[in-house]
Design a protein around this motif. Structure first.
Motif, short mmCIF file in Angstrom:
data_model
loop_
_atom_site.label_atom_id
_atom_site.label_comp_id
_atom_site.label_asym_id
_atom_site.label_seq_id
_atom_site.Cartn_x
_atom_site.Cartn_y
_atom_site.Cartn_z
N ALA A 18 0.84 -1.21 0.00
CA ALA A 18 0.00 0.00 0.00
C ALA A 18 0.87 1.26 0.00
O ALA A 18 0.57 2.24 -0.68
CB ALA A 18 -0.93 0.00 1.22
N ALA A 19 1.96 1.22 0.75
CA ALA A 19 2.85 2.39 0.81
C ALA A 19 3.52 2.62 -0.55
O ALA A 19 3.60 3.76 -1.03
CB ALA A 19 3.90 2.20 1.90
N ILE A 20 3.99 1.54 -1.18
CA ILE A 20 4.60 1.67 -2.51
C ILE A 20 3.58 2.25 -3.49
O ILE A 20 3.90 3.17 -4.26
CB ILE A 20 5.12 0.30 -2.99
N ALA A 21 2.36 1.73 -3.44
CA ALA A 21 1.32 2.22 -4.34
C ALA A 21 1.02 3.70 -4.08
O ALA A 21 0.79 4.48 -5.02
CB ALA A 21 0.05 1.38 -4.19
N GLY A 22 1.05 4.09 -2.82
CA GLY A 22 0.80 5.49 -2.47
C GLY A 22 1.87 6.42 -3.00
O GLY A 22 1.58 7.48 -3.56
N VAL A 29 6.95 7.84 -8.19
CA VAL A 29 8.22 7.16 -7.94
C VAL A 29 7.99 5.66 -7.78
O VAL A 29 6.88 5.22 -7.47
CB VAL A 29 8.95 7.74 -6.71
N GLU A 30 9.06 4.90 -7.96
CA GLU A 30 8.94 3.45 -8.09
C GLU A 30 10.13 2.78 -7.40
O GLU A 30 11.26 3.25 -7.55
CB GLU A 30 9.00 3.13 -9.59
N PRO A 31 9.92 1.69 -6.65
CA PRO A 31 11.07 1.02 -6.02
C PRO A 31 12.02 0.45 -7.06
O PRO A 31 11.59 -0.07 -8.09
CB PRO A 31 10.44 -0.13 -5.22
#
Lengths: 141, 141
Positions: A18-22, A29-31
């Motif tokens: 959820a944090a990555i999607a946020g 930005v993207e991991p």
């Protein structure tokens, strides 16, 4: 002692996906990198921003440092990490000064890097991580 | 939406001179810039580290955002700031998404830069500042 760069700012989160999607939705930005670091009790995602990273940290359990942080304070800024060229000499410098070290010797963190933590009580209530990087910004392992 | 850089990580402190001295002694770093920003109720010191800054924030009084933060939580990490090339379009993007904006329009912060804050409840409990910078990293005012 020399700080090369602000390597990352770490954020404790409950739900890593959820944090990555946020961050993707809000800030585009993207991991670059995601891994479980058992020795630290976290799953982490590293999101590059310029020459630094946002590090999202999900605890692997309640009885971990990040799990206890979340239980006490909720999601939010957890620590800040500075890159150093020579971690052993940085730790020797800090120990000579009587700094409140969590790690008196380097250990291995995410990306296989040599890291060490300084306790928040040492300076401005801030948990500080030092990470050894090569001159071109790669982790030293 | 594009984040150019991690511009600074901000730390709330009680005694700005003591904090500056502590960072100098422990980490060999030195403020480049120091100023009172009345509109934000702080005195701030900007310590360069690589392409980013450690921003030390001393509240001008107890009844200021940073004063209330210190009273509630003590010294520690306060917010993180990302550089954007166009703050107005970044705010339009966030507003379109229904983000919990503190500032719906840009205001002037330290270094005369155009800035805006996003509320911690918006994403991972983290107070996020956006600061408009030119391509060569200078603040836009």
């Amino acid at each position: 002692m020399k700080l090369l760069n602000l390597d990352h700012v770490a954020v404790a989160v409950v739900d890593l996906d959820a944090a990555i999607a946020g961050y993707r939705k809000r800030y585009g930005v993207e991991p670059l990198h995601r891994e479980v670091v058992e020795s630290q009790g976290v799953e982490e995602a590293m999101i590059p921003v310029g020459g630094s990273y946002i590090q999202l940290l999900r605890p692997l359990g309640d009885d971990t440092p990040v799990g206890r942080f979340l239980a006490g304070k909720g999601e939010g800024l957890h620590h800040v990490a500075y890159a150093v060229p020579d971690l052993d000499s940085a730790l020797a410098h800090l120990e000579e000064q009587g700094a409140a070290l969590i790690d008196r010797e380097a250990r291995v963190g995410g990306r296989g890097a040599r890291i060490a933590f300084v306790h928040p009580r040492d300076l401005t209530g801030t948990l500080i991580e030092l990470v050894e990087l090569t001159a071109d910004g790669r982790p030293v392992s």
